[in-house]
Motif scaffolding. Structure first.
Motif, mmCIF file in Angstrom:
data_model
loop_
_atom_site.group_PDB
_atom_site.id
_atom_site.type_symbol
_atom_site.label_atom_id
_atom_site.label_comp_id
_atom_site.label_asym_id
_atom_site.label_seq_id
_atom_site.Cartn_x
_atom_site.Cartn_y
_atom_site.Cartn_z
ATOM 1 N N UNK A 99 0.837 -1.177 0.000
ATOM 2 C CA UNK A 99 0.000 0.000 0.000
ATOM 3 C C UNK A 99 0.889 1.250 0.000
ATOM 4 N N UNK A 106 0.161 4.088 2.414
ATOM 5 C CA UNK A 106 0.520 3.748 3.795
ATOM 6 C C UNK A 106 2.041 3.749 3.968
ATOM 7 N N UNK A 107 2.741 3.261 2.949
ATOM 8 C CA UNK A 107 4.200 3.273 3.021
ATOM 9 C C UNK A 107 4.696 4.708 3.124
ATOM 10 N N UNK A 122 4.037 5.982 6.540
ATOM 11 C CA UNK A 122 4.928 5.366 7.526
ATOM 12 C C UNK A 122 6.322 5.987 7.456
ATOM 13 N N UNK A 123 6.734 6.316 6.244
ATOM 14 C CA UNK A 123 8.059 6.895 6.090
ATOM 15 C C UNK A 123 8.101 8.317 6.620
ATOM 16 N N UNK A 140 8.241 9.722 11.124
ATOM 17 C CA UNK A 140 9.177 9.565 12.230
ATOM 18 C C UNK A 140 10.107 10.738 12.423
ATOM 19 N N UNK A 173 16.651 -8.595 26.562
ATOM 20 C CA UNK A 173 15.270 -8.976 26.227
ATOM 21 C C UNK A 173 15.270 -9.856 24.980
ATOM 22 N N UNK A 203 13.800 -13.675 24.552
ATOM 23 C CA UNK A 203 12.839 -14.072 23.529
ATOM 24 C C UNK A 203 13.306 -15.328 22.817
ATOM 25 N N UNK A 221 23.647 -5.560 10.913
ATOM 26 C CA UNK A 221 22.600 -4.602 11.250
ATOM 27 C C UNK A 221 22.908 -3.919 12.587
ATOM 28 N N UNK A 254 8.595 -8.597 16.779
ATOM 29 C CA UNK A 254 9.679 -8.448 17.760
ATOM 30 C C UNK A 254 10.927 -7.822 17.131
ATOM 31 N N UNK A 287 10.187 -4.083 17.025
ATOM 32 C CA UNK A 287 10.183 -3.477 18.364
ATOM 33 C C UNK A 287 11.619 -3.399 18.889
ATOM 34 N N UNK A 306 4.939 2.070 16.419
ATOM 35 C CA UNK A 306 5.673 2.207 15.165
ATOM 36 C C UNK A 306 5.729 0.860 14.426
ATOM 37 N N UNK A 323 2.477 0.170 12.737
ATOM 38 C CA UNK A 323 2.307 1.003 11.555
ATOM 39 C C UNK A 323 3.099 0.430 10.370
ATOM 40 N N UNK A 324 4.346 0.030 10.653
ATOM 41 C CA UNK A 324 5.183 -0.509 9.579
ATOM 42 C C UNK A 324 4.674 -1.864 9.100
ATOM 43 N N UNK A 337 1.769 -1.144 6.817
ATOM 44 C CA UNK A 337 2.148 -0.513 5.556
ATOM 45 C C UNK A 337 2.878 -1.499 4.647
ATOM 46 N N UNK A 338 3.651 -2.394 5.230
ATOM 47 C CA UNK A 338 4.446 -3.324 4.423
ATOM 48 C C UNK A 338 3.752 -4.676 4.257
ATOM 49 N N UNK A 339 2.507 -4.728 4.708
ATOM 50 C CA UNK A 339 1.702 -5.929 4.528
ATOM 51 C C UNK A 339 2.340 -7.179 5.129
ATOM 52 N N UNK A 397 12.628 -2.739 8.923
ATOM 53 C CA UNK A 397 13.550 -2.626 10.051
ATOM 54 C C UNK A 397 14.539 -1.485 9.830
ATOM 55 N N UNK A 398 14.823 -1.186 8.574
ATOM 56 C CA UNK A 398 15.773 -0.112 8.271
ATOM 57 C C UNK A 398 15.147 1.264 8.373
ATOM 58 N N UNK A 399 13.821 1.341 8.435
ATOM 59 C CA UNK A 399 13.211 2.669 8.487
ATOM 60 C C UNK A 399 12.348 2.839 9.728
ATOM 61 N N UNK A 400 12.622 2.058 10.772
ATOM 62 C CA UNK A 400 11.916 2.245 12.043
ATOM 63 C C UNK A 400 12.063 3.714 12.449
ATOM 64 N N UNK A 401 13.269 4.225 12.286
ATOM 65 C CA UNK A 401 13.463 5.673 12.301
ATOM 66 C C UNK A 401 13.976 6.013 10.908
ATOM 67 N N UNK A 402 13.275 6.920 10.215
ATOM 68 C CA UNK A 402 13.624 7.173 8.821
ATOM 69 C C UNK A 402 15.062 7.664 8.697
#
Ligand SMILES: Nc1ncnc2c1ncn2[C@@H]1O[C@H](COP(=O)(O)OP(=O)(O)O)[C@@H](O)[C@H]1O
Ligand SMILES: [Mg+2]
Lengths: 278, 325
Positions: free
Chosen positions: A12, A15-16, A19-20, A23, A40, A44, A117, B100, B103, B119, B122-123, B126-128, B152-157
């Protein structure tokens, strides 16, 4: 195809875009908070991959049963006497086996690109390594508790009572914190999680057998006895046995802790250096 | 390309060797802010190594680079605060659920527990991936993993995003989704450095392209310039009636250019890199009453680009020895 809101694939777009756009960069978290977040994550994993816990505890559980009932009578005269001797050592074996998993999970992170990452994030750099200790410690405690509970169910009675048993467990867990850095180094050097597992167990299995976990070393031939006596696993087993018997062996406890500190002092810096440069 | 736009990435003389392998042998890059810049090259050309240096994961042996004005060597922490990396390996934690994973990153970047959860939701929507958000990532399909990886790369843009072969191994549908996401990111102001092996991908997304081979930039320009330098795309046409191929060849020969007959008796190919000329050709066929089963405008492949630029085909994993000989 509907070019206004969705792609052919279905993501979508509106929505993308929202979302972008939504923030703002928050202030960076503190070091402790970062390390706890990694802790944490470790918890998990314990929750999602309980098989791992079963994998590591099954061998010591089988050993307890096998050695007690198969060889106990022959080695110590009766199964109950042998269980009394072997259980503190099996506690050591069970928890030490678990430390190999520190290396395996680190290697998994490395080969799957997860380390890349984490290393590209603006975070306190040792946090991923320190945080993983938290998940590890849960695994150690579970692995140790399983053996103690099994022992008690089979008729083992710690003369030092619950306090002695807990003290022994605590000592073994602290020792494992030191030992786990050895396997972390392996985890960062070897090519695959399987290679870490194989070489890890290849090292720790013989060391456990060449200790006083299973037999009283005074029955062994001279040179072997000399090795068994200085093997840190023997010293840790002696300390753990002494605590469970309610007669703490101060020297063995101090030497165990010193060995753990020594391992951490050597292998923790190597781990952090490798983690930063791999 | 505008040369006076401020640069998001500026690299000079980057070099990196692994043992005897010269992975990167002197790379210069100038990526303007707000653009998608493509780094195009075959497997083993050094693309990933360039990205890993720019994202401060490994230190260059020589050369220097600035990302949003911050030196990667002296000010790596500031660089990490502005970039994010979507690695070749979809670097998400397989033993965690999709939610997870998000988050976790939110918390690591400083969001409160509540904000990180919101967040993530929301992601995921948006990313289905919302439906699969409670499943462990190891059970995800390739496309879902890649979308989660980008999420995961745009959790914070980020201001600058490194995308390393984001569609390699994906089916066309997932590939389109990833392209759409990349376009949305750039529309939101992020600069993207895109490594790819596909000319088509670079052509679809990038404003500028550097072609790299054996650790060096061998050509640079807009996608149009590059394709023009290669000189040829091709219009492929299949006719309903093979019997009318001679007639079709005559029409296309007049309207477009040199015609080549294909082994398939109903098909012909016309060399042509201009979409409008191709459209005219198809229209002329229709006007002549020649029935068309299908047609497509093909682009030169990376192999053809390489052949044109270097005189050799794209090879994988060049080593120093090969280069020296
Ligand atoms: N960590 C490494 N150790 C040894 N060689 C490497 C390493 N990373 C990359 N290489 C080598 O460097 C060259 C460039 O690799 P890479 O940057 O991954 O290329 P690309 O991403 O374009 O496929 C290849 O020959 C590869 O084998
Ligand atoms: Mg690569």
């Amino acid at each position: 195809m509907n070019p206004t809101t969705t792609t052919a694939g279905g993501a979508d777009t509106a929505a993308v875009r929202r979302a972008i756009a939504s923030t703002e960069r928050p202030p960076r978290p503190g070091r402790l908070s970062t390390a706890l977040t990694f802790g944490w994550r470790g918890m998990l994993k314990v929750k999602h991959v309980p098989e791992q816990l079963v994998d590591v505890t099954i061998t010591p559980v089988m050993f307890v049963l096998m050695f007690t009932y198969l060889f106990g009578g022959a080695i110590a005269g009766s199964t109950s006497a042998y269980l009394q001797y072997i259980l503190p050592g099996m506690l050591v074996m069970s928890v030490l086996f678990t430390t190999v998993y520190s290396g395996i999970s680190l290697n998994t992170d490395l080969t799957k690109g997860v380390v890349d990452r984490f290393r590209s994030l603006p975070i306190w750099r040792p946090a991923p390594l320190l945080g993983s200790l938290l998940g590890d410690s849960v695994r150690y405690v579970v692995a140790g508790t399983v053996i103690i509970v099994l022992g008690v169910a089979l008729g083992y009675r710690p003369e030092g009572g619950a306090v002695g048993a807990l003290a022994a467990l605590a000592l073994v867990v602290v020792f494992s914190f030191g030992l786990s850095w050895v396997f972390s180094v392996l985890g960062l050097l070897l090519r695959s999680p399987n290679a870490v597992m194989n070489s890890g167990f290849m090292a720790i299995f013989p060391l456990t057998f060449l200790s006083n976990v299973f037999v009283d070393p005074t029955t062994l031939p001279g040179p072997l006895e000399a090795f068994v006596d200085v093997n840190p696993i023997s010293i840790l087993a002696t300390a753990s046995r002494s605590l469970m018997q309610g007669q703490p062996d101060g020297t063995a406890i101090v030497v165990s802790l010193a060995v753990a500190a020594g391992l951490a002092a050597v292998f923790l810096p190597i781990t952090t250096r490798l983690y930063r440069s791999r | 390309m505008t040369t006076h736009a401020p640069l998001a990435i500026e690299a000079t003389g980057l070099e990196k060797s692994f043992g005897a392998t010269r992975a990167v042998a002197g790379v210069d890059l100038a990526v303007p802010e707000g653009a998608i810049y493509g780094v195009l090259g075959p497997n083993g050309a050094g693309k990933t190594t360039v990205i890993r240096m720019l994202a401060t994961l490994i230190a260059p042996d020589a050369g220097s680079a600035r990302v949003m004005g911050h030196d990667i060597h002296a000010d790596g922490d500031a660089v990490r605060g502005l970039v994010s990396l979507t690695g070749q390996l979809a670097s998400v934690d397989e033993e965690l659920t999709g939610r997870e994973n998000l988050v976790l990153l939110g918390r690591l970047l400083g969001l409160s527990r509540r904000a990180a959860k919101a967040r993530s939701q929301e992601l995921l929507e948006a990313f289905e991936i919302a439906e699969a958000s409670g499943r462990l990532v190891k059970h995800y399909s390739g496309g879902m993993r890649r979308r989660l990886d980008i999420a995961a790369s745009i959790v914070v843009t980020p201001r600058v995003m490194f995308l390393d072969e984001p569609t390699t191994g994906l089916d066309p549908r997932s590939r389109n989704q990833v392209w759409e996401i990349a376009r949305a990111l750039v529309a939101g102001g992020t600069t993207i450095l895109l490594c790819t092996q596909y000319l088509e991908e670079a052509d679809q997304l990038a404003d500028g392209i550097a072609v790299i081979d054996r650790g060096r930039v061998i050509a640079e320009g807009t996608p149009g310039q590059l394709k023009a330098s290669v000189g040829a795309g091709a219009l492929h046409v299949r006719l309903l009636d093979p019997g009318r191929r001679p007639e079709a060849a005559a029409v296309l020969g007049r309207a477009v250019g040199a015609v080549e007959l294909e082994p398939d008796p109903a098909a012909l190919t016309v060399s042509c890199s201009d979409a409008e000329r191709a459209a005219t050709g198809v229209a002329e066929l229709a006007r002549a009453g020649v029935g068309i089963a299908e047609f497509s405008l093909g682009q030169p492949s990376l192999d053809e680009v390489f052949l044109a630029l270097t005189g050799h085909m794209a090879e994988s994993d060049h080593t120093l020895e090969e280069q020296a000989s």
